[in-house]
Every structure is written in structure tokens, then in C-alpha cells.
Design an enzyme around this catalytic site. Structure first.
Site, PDB file in Angstrom:
ATOM      1  N   TYR A 197       0.837  -1.214   0.000  1.00 38.34           N
ATOM      2  CA  TYR A 197       0.000   0.000   0.000  1.00 38.34           C
ATOM      3  C   TYR A 197       0.874   1.268   0.000  1.00 38.34           C
ATOM      4  O   TYR A 197       0.769   2.113  -0.906  1.00 38.34           O
ATOM      5  CB  TYR A 197      -0.881  -0.069   1.252  1.00 38.34           C
ATOM      6  CG  TYR A 197      -1.727   1.129   1.569  1.00 38.34           C
ATOM      7  CD1 TYR A 197      -2.592   1.682   0.635  1.00 38.34           C
ATOM      8  CD2 TYR A 197      -1.703   1.683   2.858  1.00 38.34           C
ATOM      9  CE1 TYR A 197      -3.398   2.760   0.965  1.00 38.34           C
ATOM     10  CE2 TYR A 197      -2.514   2.754   3.198  1.00 38.34           C
ATOM     11  CZ  TYR A 197      -3.348   3.295   2.248  1.00 38.34           C
ATOM     12  OH  TYR A 197      -4.139   4.358   2.578  1.00 38.34           O
ATOM     13  N   LEU A 218      12.126 -11.402   2.534  1.00 33.01           N
ATOM     14  CA  LEU A 218      12.769 -10.895   3.757  1.00 33.01           C
ATOM     15  C   LEU A 218      13.559 -11.969   4.494  1.00 33.01           C
ATOM     16  O   LEU A 218      14.547 -11.671   5.161  1.00 33.01           O
ATOM     17  CB  LEU A 218      11.701 -10.327   4.709  1.00 33.01           C
ATOM     18  CG  LEU A 218      11.037  -9.022   4.264  1.00 33.01           C
ATOM     19  CD1 LEU A 218       9.858  -8.690   5.167  1.00 33.01           C
ATOM     20  CD2 LEU A 218      12.049  -7.874   4.277  1.00 33.01           C
ATOM     21  N   LYS A 244       7.788  -4.146  14.912  1.00 31.83           N
ATOM     22  CA  LYS A 244       8.273  -2.854  14.395  1.00 31.83           C
ATOM     23  C   LYS A 244       9.314  -2.246  15.342  1.00 31.83           C
ATOM     24  O   LYS A 244      10.296  -1.643  14.905  1.00 31.83           O
ATOM     25  CB  LYS A 244       7.100  -1.873  14.215  1.00 31.83           C
ATOM     26  CG  LYS A 244       6.058  -2.302  13.206  1.00 31.83           C
ATOM     27  CD  LYS A 244       6.646  -2.587  11.827  1.00 31.83           C
ATOM     28  CE  LYS A 244       7.068  -1.343  11.076  1.00 31.83           C
ATOM     29  NZ  LYS A 244       7.655  -1.694   9.742  1.00 31.83           N
ATOM     30  N   SER A 260      -4.505  -1.346   7.113  1.00 28.22           N
ATOM     31  CA  SER A 260      -5.007  -0.055   7.604  1.00 28.22           C
ATOM     32  C   SER A 260      -6.270   0.385   6.855  1.00 28.22           C
ATOM     33  O   SER A 260      -7.178   0.978   7.457  1.00 28.22           O
ATOM     34  CB  SER A 260      -3.923   1.031   7.558  1.00 28.22           C
ATOM     35  OG  SER A 260      -3.364   1.175   6.286  1.00 28.22           O
TER      36      SER A 260
END
Ligand code: NDP
Length: 319
Positions: free
Chosen positions: A11, A60, A162, A200
Site C-alpha cells: 500500500y 525478507l 516494528k 489499515s
């Protein structure tokens, strides 16, 4: 100039890529599934993409995966990180990809002298979860750091992912002399470029999808276009440094419902909060992000843009 963006399908990354292409950059973007049209077609549809966008497969969790991506780049925007809240396996699903992934990307940067700066997409999640009270007179700013122990005790796995990733990034950057700038946006709203639903945007979809109640949550909100522009300014402006918290306004879900009611009076919206008393709102400093030249879009506009985009992409049918 050539720059790299990790998690290109996402996004926020899609908007970063759009603005980079508009500014004339050549962009190398990593994606996990380059052959999945849902992950790539919206990127190739961007102006300038045919000439100046290259997608490179990377994961990742694979060591060395980002070497080919960052090669020849002056800037690296590291946005890729799992963003969802529900999981039975936080270690494998959230913590490892966030932390190991960040170190993987930075390891590739360390081997690549062309890279002048890394801009990391961290989060307000890595800022304000430390157990200190957040009430209307409290102003959260860049000096705040979330506390990993507090996150663990409260099973805030995404927040922990995070926090751990940002902490590790600062340590690695210091030890290896990497110029790192960190963006800490809160809940990101505004139009979707990608055809899939991100976490979100789903917050707004869940409020307009016929639910009876809304959650007792107060959340900082910010527009995706502001977030993308800030990432690019953080790369371009030599004096940018440290962290940048990005919150236009902290709102309780009841206030977001009120905004939706004003914008869409015929919509069926949840009437009640699912628990009492309502969690307080708090303030977040805008001084630093303003110093980068960003004026934050009002929440009302971001909410409207999200709903319009969800309608346009058929996630939601207006009554
Ligand atoms: P998206 O889910 O749209 O983007 C996440 C990106 O990370 C996707 O491109 C995804 O790839 C990629 N990714 C996840 N796991 C892996 C993996 N194992 N290997 C490679 N890539 C992976 O969400 P957002 O755009 O919102 O999130 C982007 C960044 O912004 C994240 O770091 C997130 O934590 C941060 N952020 C987001 C906020 C928000 O409210 N949206 C607020 C604050 C920070 P794929 O498309 O293949 O799934």
C-alpha cells in the site's frame, strides 16, 4: 538517479514508487510474487513504469536476497514488513520477517557503496507503546521509544516486530556507518493503488461494512500520500536525520464514525463502542515532520479518500 524500494507491491510502497517515477527516478522494487498480476500490474500501470521501473524478486527471510535489488542504487526505501495483527505464530509470521528482513536489507546495503542513505518505514508502533500514560495533555514525539518488554507482556506482536526492527536498524546503521533516516507513521489512510485490501484500509472498511459496534481504540492517523512524499524528502534532503513521527490527528474510533456519518449520512454505521470507558486520545508532535516540508492532510479528507477508493475497487457497495 536509481533507487530501491522493498515490498514494492504494498500500500505505502506503491505510492512511494508512483511519486518516485513522477520525479524522474529509475526505480528497482522488490516483490515476493512478481508473476502475480495482483502484486505487479498496478505498478506497471504507473506513469513512467515501462521505461524506469524494474521488479526484482526478493524475500525478507532469505539471506542475500536484496543484494541484486540495492546494486547500483543511491537510496534504499525499506518498507517491506508483515502488517497484520492476528496470528498464532508471531515469531515466524511477524517477528522474524520484520527483524531478520531489516538486517538482511541493511547487510546488502553494507556491501553496496553506491547507497548514500536508507529510509526505513518504521511506525508509530515503535514510538508510543511503553506503558507511559497517553492522555489529552500528553504530547508524544520522536524522543519516545516503545518498550519491547511492555509489548511482549501485552502480546502486542506487530508492535513488537516494528520496535525490534527499528532498534536493530539503528544499531546496525551505527556500527556500519550507514546513513539511516526513519519514518514513524501511525495508521495510514487514503486511496489504494493496489487491488488487494491492506490492514489499515481494512480499519475503515470494517466501520462501514454493517458492524453493530466499533472497537474502543484511539489511533493516530495520517494520509498515505503524505507518508510517501515524506519518505522521498527524507532521502533527498541532506539535513534530514533521525526519526519522523507522522500523525495528523489522534482520533477515537467514535470520532472516525462521526466523520463517516457527516460524509455519508445514509450509510449504516456502528452505533456503540464495544467497551467502556472510551480510551483517551493524546497528542503527537508535528514539529519535526513539518521541518521536512510536509503539511499533513486533514483526517476528514483521508477518511473520504479511503471510502471512495474502497468503493471504486469494489470492496464495498454503497447502499
Ligand atoms: P502492506 O501489507 O500493503 O505492505 C507490506 C509489504 O511487505 C508488502 O509488499 C509485502 O509483500 C511485504 N512483505 C511482507 N512479508 C514479506 C516477506 N516475508 N518478504 C518480502 N516482503 C514481505 O502494508 P503497508 O503498505 O501498510 O506497510 C508497509 C510498511 O509500512 C510496513 O513496514 C508497515 O509496518 C509500515 N506501516 C504501515 C502503517 C499503516 O497503517 N499502513 C502504519 C505504520 C507503518 P506482499 O505484497 O508480497 O505480501
Amino acid at each position: 538517479k536509481t533507487v530501491a524500494v522493498t515490498g514494492g507491491s504494498g500500500y505505502i510502497a506503491s505510492w512511494i514508487i508512483k511519486f518516485l517515477l513522477e520525479k524522474g527516478y529509475t526505480v528497482k522494487a522488490s516483490v515476493r510474487y512478481p508473476d502475480d498480476p495482483k502484486k505487479a500490474n498496478h505498478l506497471f500501470a504507473l506513469d513512467g513504469a515501462k521505461e524506469r521501473l524494474k521488479l526484482i524478486k526478493a524475500d525478507l527471510l532469505e539471506e542475500g536476497s536484496f543484494d541484486a535489488l540495492v546494486e547500483g542504487c543511491e537510496g534504499v526505501f525499506h518498507t517491506a514488513s508483515p502488517f497484520f495483527l492476528e496470528t498464532n505464530n508471531p515469531q515466524d509470521d511477524l517477528l522474524d520477517p520484520a527483524l531478520k528482513g531489516t538486517l538482511n536489507v541493511l547487510n546488502s546495503v553494507k556491501k553496496t557503496p553506491s547507497v548514500k542513505r536508507v529510509v526505513l518505514t518504521s511506525s508509530e508502533a515503535a514510538v508510543s507503546f511503553n506503558g507511559k500514560p497517553r492522555t489529552p495533555e500528553v504530547v508524544v514525539d520522536e524522543t519516545w521509544f516503545s518498550d519491547p518488554d511492555f509489548c511482549r507482556e501485552n502480546k502486542l506482536w506487530y508492535v513488537l516486530s516494528k520496535t525490534a526492527a527499528e532498534n536493530a536498524a539503528w544499531k546496525f546503521a551505527k556500527e556500519n556507518n550507514i546513513d539511516l533516516v526513519v519514518m514513524n507513521p501511525a495508521l495510514v489512510l487514503g486511496p489504494l493503488l493496489q487491488p488487494t485490501l491492506n490492514t489499515s484500509s481494512a480499519v475503515i472498511l470494517n466501520l462501514i461494512n454493517g458492524a453493530e459496534t466499533y472497537a474502543n481504540v484511539s489511533v493516530g492517523c495520517v494520509n498515505v500520500k503524505d507518508v510517501a512524499k515524506a519518505h522521498i524528502l527524507a532521502f533527498e534532503n541532506p539535513s534530514a536525520s533521525g526519526r519522523y513521527v507522522m500523525v495528523e490527528r489522534v482520533a477515537h474510533y467514535s470520532e472516525i464514525v462521526e466523520i463517516l456519518r457527516k460524509l455519508y449520512p445514509t450509510l449504516k454505521l456502528p452505533e456503540k463502542c464495544d467497551s467502556e470507558p472510551p480510551l483517551p486520545i493524546y497528542q503527537v508532535s508535528k514539529d519535526k515532520i513539518r521541518s521536512l516540508g510536509i503539511e499533513l492532510t486533514p483526517l476528514e479528507v483521508s477518511v473520504k479518500e479511503t471510502v471512495e477508493s474502497l468503493k471504486e475497487k469494489n470492496f464495498f457497495k454503497a447502499p
